[in-house]
Design a protein around this motif. Structure first.
Motif, PDB file in Angstrom:
ATOM      1  N   ASN A 162       0.576  -1.275  -0.174  1.00 47.65           N
ATOM      2  CA  ASN A 162       0.145  -0.081   0.044  1.00 47.65           C
ATOM      3  C   ASN A 162       0.572   1.382  -0.047  1.00 47.65           C
ATOM      4  O   ASN A 162       0.578   2.142  -0.573  1.00 47.65           O
ATOM      5  N   TYR A 163       2.014   1.308   0.845  1.00 48.16           N
ATOM      6  CA  TYR A 163       2.863   2.253   0.610  1.00 48.16           C
ATOM      7  C   TYR A 163       3.539   2.548  -0.721  1.00 48.16           C
ATOM      8  O   TYR A 163       3.693   3.739  -1.414  1.00 48.16           O
ATOM      9  N   GLN A 164       3.671   1.337  -1.297  1.00 47.90           N
ATOM     10  CA  GLN A 164       4.230   1.515  -2.360  1.00 47.90           C
ATOM     11  C   GLN A 164       3.330   2.054  -3.646  1.00 47.90           C
ATOM     12  O   GLN A 164       3.791   2.922  -4.659  1.00 47.90           O
ATOM     13  N   ALA A 165       2.169   1.587  -3.598  1.00 50.32           N
ATOM     14  CA  ALA A 165       0.886   2.068  -4.347  1.00 50.32           C
ATOM     15  C   ALA A 165       0.675   3.721  -4.182  1.00 50.32           C
ATOM     16  O   ALA A 165       0.564   4.334  -5.097  1.00 50.32           O
ATOM     17  N   ALA A 166       0.857   4.058  -2.897  1.00 43.67           N
ATOM     18  CA  ALA A 166       0.587   5.485  -2.757  1.00 43.67           C
ATOM     19  C   ALA A 166       1.930   6.435  -3.148  1.00 43.67           C
ATOM     20  O   ALA A 166       1.568   7.411  -3.931  1.00 43.67           O
ATOM     21  N   ARG A 167       3.042   5.603  -3.198  1.00 46.31           N
ATOM     22  CA  ARG A 167       4.476   6.678  -3.742  1.00 46.31           C
ATOM     23  C   ARG A 167       4.255   6.551  -5.370  1.00 46.31           C
ATOM     24  O   ARG A 167       4.372   7.753  -5.961  1.00 46.31           O
ATOM     25  N   THR A 168       3.570   5.406  -5.860  1.00 46.83           N
ATOM     26  CA  THR A 168       3.475   5.396  -7.348  1.00 46.83           C
ATOM     27  C   THR A 168       2.417   6.396  -7.655  1.00 46.83           C
ATOM     28  O   THR A 168       2.594   7.318  -8.823  1.00 46.83           O
ATOM     29  N   ASN A 169       1.320   6.332  -6.987  1.00 47.69           N
ATOM     30  CA  ASN A 169       0.354   7.571  -7.458  1.00 47.69           C
ATOM     31  C   ASN A 169       0.888   9.066  -6.966  1.00 47.69           C
ATOM     32  O   ASN A 169       0.664   9.973  -7.928  1.00 47.69           O
ATOM     33  N   ALA A 170       1.832   9.165  -6.126  1.00 45.67           N
ATOM     34  CA  ALA A 170       2.189  10.556  -5.809  1.00 45.67           C
ATOM     35  C   ALA A 170       3.234  10.975  -7.231  1.00 45.67           C
ATOM     36  O   ALA A 170       3.304  12.201  -7.408  1.00 45.67           O
ATOM     37  N   LEU A 171       4.121   9.897  -7.489  1.00 46.98           N
ATOM     38  CA  LEU A 171       4.982  10.360  -8.488  1.00 46.98           C
ATOM     39  C   LEU A 171       4.155  10.895  -9.854  1.00 46.98           C
ATOM     40  O   LEU A 171       4.551  11.897 -10.313  1.00 46.98           O
ATOM     41  N   SER A 172       3.442   9.890  -9.844  1.00 46.61           N
ATOM     42  CA  SER A 172       2.330  10.497 -11.136  1.00 46.61           C
ATOM     43  C   SER A 172       1.627  11.743 -11.019  1.00 46.61           C
ATOM     44  O   SER A 172       1.764  12.622 -12.060  1.00 46.61           O
ATOM     45  N   GLN A 173       1.049  11.974  -9.954  1.00 43.35           N
ATOM     46  CA  GLN A 173       0.424  13.452  -9.707  1.00 43.35           C
ATOM     47  C   GLN A 173       1.569  14.429  -9.528  1.00 43.35           C
ATOM     48  O   GLN A 173       0.991  15.512 -10.109  1.00 43.35           O
ATOM     49  N   LEU A 174       2.395  14.416  -8.872  1.00 47.42           N
ATOM     50  CA  LEU A 174       3.450  15.485  -8.671  1.00 47.42           C
ATOM     51  C   LEU A 174       4.107  15.565 -10.043  1.00 47.42           C
ATOM     52  O   LEU A 174       4.447  16.892 -10.241  1.00 47.42           O
ATOM     53  N   GLU A 175       4.451  14.761 -10.826  1.00 46.11           N
ATOM     54  CA  GLU A 175       5.096  14.923 -12.031  1.00 46.11           C
ATOM     55  C   GLU A 175       3.892  15.730 -12.916  1.00 46.11           C
ATOM     56  O   GLU A 175       4.433  16.867 -13.450  1.00 46.11           O
ATOM     57  N   THR A 176       2.824  15.612 -12.962  1.00 42.84           N
ATOM     58  CA  THR A 176       2.028  16.280 -13.671  1.00 42.84           C
ATOM     59  C   THR A 176       1.718  17.537 -13.136  1.00 42.84           C
ATOM     60  O   THR A 176       1.791  18.686 -13.842  1.00 42.84           O
TER      61      THR A 176
END
Length: 198
Positions: A162-176
């Motif tokens: 779950n922490y990895q899924a949150a980090r993956t979502n964070a990377l995508s949203q922060l990049e955008t």
């Protein structure tokens, strides 16, 4: 009529000579423009990002059945309750360090605060449902049962996956987010975080 035509002719001739003079005088000058793509991370930009506050990247809804039995001298009592809650993983942007973001031309490099549990108050006590109750239970005993529910939810939901899924979502949203600010290339990393349950 001849005077007007003569005056118009003289005026146009003077205007033409003036334009020709300016054109010949400026013909050796080349006008160029240069775009400065370097964007420095200023305290104002950092403060604007910090003002976002808590940014949620993963929400996990959970339901836990907690059952307890207490044996007394002549009888026993039992309490079983269903607890519901939502655990939210994200970044507290207020914890962004002042030197966490650097920019050079069209590239941004950012070290973000760790992905973490945004609130430790994740059980909705109003949604708690008593399934079975026998005997009299004190407020402290009910609080103890609630604490067990918190630990069970944390164990079930605060996993590496779950922490990895949150980090993956964070990377995508922060990049955008940063690309929308005008950066073509974005490199994001996170400060170290712990994923273990409470």
């Amino acid at each position: 009529m001849k005077r007007i035509n003569k005056a118009l002719f003289v005026t146009l001739t003077i205007l033409f000579v003036g334009v020709l003079f300016v054109f010949l005088k400026c013909s050796g000058i080349i006008v160029t423009t240069r775009v400065d793509n370097s964007i420095d991370s200023t305290p104002i930009q950092i403060q604007k990002i910090k003002s976002i506050g808590e940014w949620e990247f993963l929400s996990i809804e959970d339901e836990e059945l907690v059952d307890t039995v207490k044996r007394e001298i002549f009888s026993s009592k039992r309490l079983a309750r269903i607890y519901r809650g939502t655990l939210r993983l994200g970044i507290d942007m207020r914890k962004l360090k002042d030197n966490a973001i650097t920019a050079l031309k069209d590239t941004l490099i950012a070290t973000m605060p760790p992905v973490r549990l945004l609130s430790t108050d994740y059980i909705d006590e109003a949604a708690t449902q008593t399934v079975f109750e026998k005997g009299t239970w004190s407020q402290q005993e009910r609080k103890d049962l609630l604490a067990v529910a918190y630990r069970q939810m944390a164990r079930r939901c605060l996993t590496k996956a779950n922490y990895q899924a949150a980090r993956t979502n964070a990377l995508s949203q922060l990049e955008t987010f940063f690309k929308n600010m005008g950066f073509r290339h974005v490199k994001i990393s996170f400060e170290e975080s712990t994923y273990s349950p409470l």
